[in-house]
Design an enzyme around this catalytic site. Sequence first.
Site, short mmCIF file in Angstrom:
data_model
loop_
_atom_site.label_atom_id
_atom_site.label_comp_id
_atom_site.label_asym_id
_atom_site.label_seq_id
_atom_site.Cartn_x
_atom_site.Cartn_y
_atom_site.Cartn_z
N GLY A 1 0.77 -1.23 0.00
CA GLY A 1 0.00 0.00 0.00
C GLY A 1 0.81 1.28 0.00
O GLY A 1 0.25 2.36 -0.23
N VAL B 1 1.09 2.26 -6.87
CA VAL B 1 -0.34 2.04 -7.07
C VAL B 1 -1.09 2.18 -5.76
O VAL B 1 -2.19 2.73 -5.71
CB VAL B 1 -0.58 0.66 -7.71
CG1 VAL B 1 -2.07 0.44 -7.96
CG2 VAL B 1 0.20 0.52 -9.02
N GLY B 2 -0.50 1.68 -4.66
CA GLY B 2 -1.14 1.79 -3.35
C GLY B 2 -1.40 3.23 -2.96
O GLY B 2 -2.48 3.58 -2.46
N TYR C 1 10.44 -12.97 -12.55
CA TYR C 1 9.27 -12.20 -12.15
C TYR C 1 8.05 -12.61 -12.96
O TYR C 1 6.95 -12.75 -12.42
CB TYR C 1 9.57 -10.71 -12.35
CG TYR C 1 8.46 -9.77 -11.97
CD1 TYR C 1 8.27 -9.39 -10.65
CD2 TYR C 1 7.62 -9.23 -12.94
CE1 TYR C 1 7.25 -8.50 -10.29
CE2 TYR C 1 6.61 -8.34 -12.60
CZ TYR C 1 6.43 -7.98 -11.27
OH TYR C 1 5.43 -7.11 -10.93
N LYS D 1 4.50 -14.11 -11.46
CA LYS D 1 3.23 -13.40 -11.65
C LYS D 1 2.25 -14.25 -12.47
O LYS D 1 1.04 -14.25 -12.21
CB LYS D 1 3.48 -12.07 -12.34
CG LYS D 1 4.08 -11.00 -11.44
CD LYS D 1 3.08 -10.55 -10.37
CE LYS D 1 3.57 -9.38 -9.56
NZ LYS D 1 2.60 -8.94 -8.55
N PRO E 1 -2.06 -4.62 -15.64
CA PRO E 1 -1.84 -3.27 -16.16
C PRO E 1 -0.64 -3.24 -17.11
O PRO E 1 0.28 -4.06 -17.01
CB PRO E 1 -1.55 -2.45 -14.91
CG PRO E 1 -1.01 -3.43 -13.93
CD PRO E 1 -1.60 -4.78 -14.26
N HIS F 1 11.75 1.50 -13.47
CA HIS F 1 11.19 1.22 -14.78
C HIS F 1 11.47 2.39 -15.71
O HIS F 1 11.93 3.45 -15.28
CB HIS F 1 9.70 0.95 -14.67
CG HIS F 1 9.37 -0.35 -14.01
ND1 HIS F 1 8.98 -0.44 -12.68
CD2 HIS F 1 9.38 -1.62 -14.49
CE1 HIS F 1 8.76 -1.71 -12.38
NE2 HIS F 1 9.00 -2.45 -13.45
N ASP G 1 17.88 -2.59 -25.15
CA ASP G 1 16.53 -2.08 -25.33
C ASP G 1 15.49 -2.92 -24.58
O ASP G 1 14.40 -2.44 -24.31
CB ASP G 1 16.14 -2.08 -26.81
CG ASP G 1 16.60 -0.82 -27.53
OD1 ASP G 1 16.65 0.25 -26.89
OD2 ASP G 1 16.89 -0.91 -28.73
#
Length: 320
Positions: A15, A19-20, A142, A146, A169, A185, A276
Amino acid sequence: MDAKSKQKVVLVTGGSGLVGQAMKKVSEEENRPDEKWIFLSSKDADLRDPEETRAIIKKYNPTHVVHLAAMVGGLYKHLRVNCDFLTFNIRINDNVLDSCKEMGVEKVVSCLSTCVFPDQTTYPIDETMIHNGPPHDSNFGYSYAKRMIVVMNRAYNMQYGCQFTSVIPTNIYGPHDNFNLEDAHVLPGLIHKGYLAKQKSIPFTVCGTGTPRRQFIYSVDLAKLIMWTLREYEEIEPIILSVDKEDEVSVGEVAELVAEAFDLKDKVLYDTSKSDGQIKKTANNAKLRKYLPNFKFTSLRQGIRETAEWLETHYENARV
């Protein structure tokens, strides 16, 4: 039954992250009396530990959980520690979903990433294509961790009737992001570089050629869509939360918008000795548009400007 007994208690793991924090902002603005929101950070519990996870779920006794917590990072961090990304995230996801099942949580929405999709695929990708081949090798740890949430959600539903689902997303950005240049990122990394270029009068340099193409979603838009998923989306299978295909842009175009936000006069430079990563992973949001045909996304120019302004104001306390 009184209003309080009908109240949803929504626990958000992760949180304190990008996003949280956006969900916290939206929930406070909405101030719905039928919902109580609780936002956890890594300081509250180590979700890699099953006992700590069970204890924190038991402590707050939520009716609903939004599972955002994960070990995350940018391309170059993935290349260094793929095994950690795999094992840590598998432990976190297993502990959270198992504890939610044991505690009788009514619904769980877990957050995935478009990196779950196969590297070799046709575009645009949609929710049916997740298991059609291996993910990109740069972040396979990862990605597989996920990807397994989709399998776990299906299994928990089939065996126990659990209402566990997930959202996928595209690239997220916004205030409270991780701007650390070592593992950020692409977009928060560029925004931090733009900030430093402005403050120190140094060149604004992009890693790679700038040709990879991405769809970016502003964190506040994503927060609203996850909250809609929690309240309205009844499917177990995942749903892609993304801007439209027509809004896909190149990293070079994003860099130009960042330079514009910081009013950088010098042109953008490209360090082509750097990787890249995946060239494109265009996502199809047709399923989302079927449910929400009129949802209006924040423009990339506006979102980048607001994020750049946030970083300038909060730089001393930001994750840089």
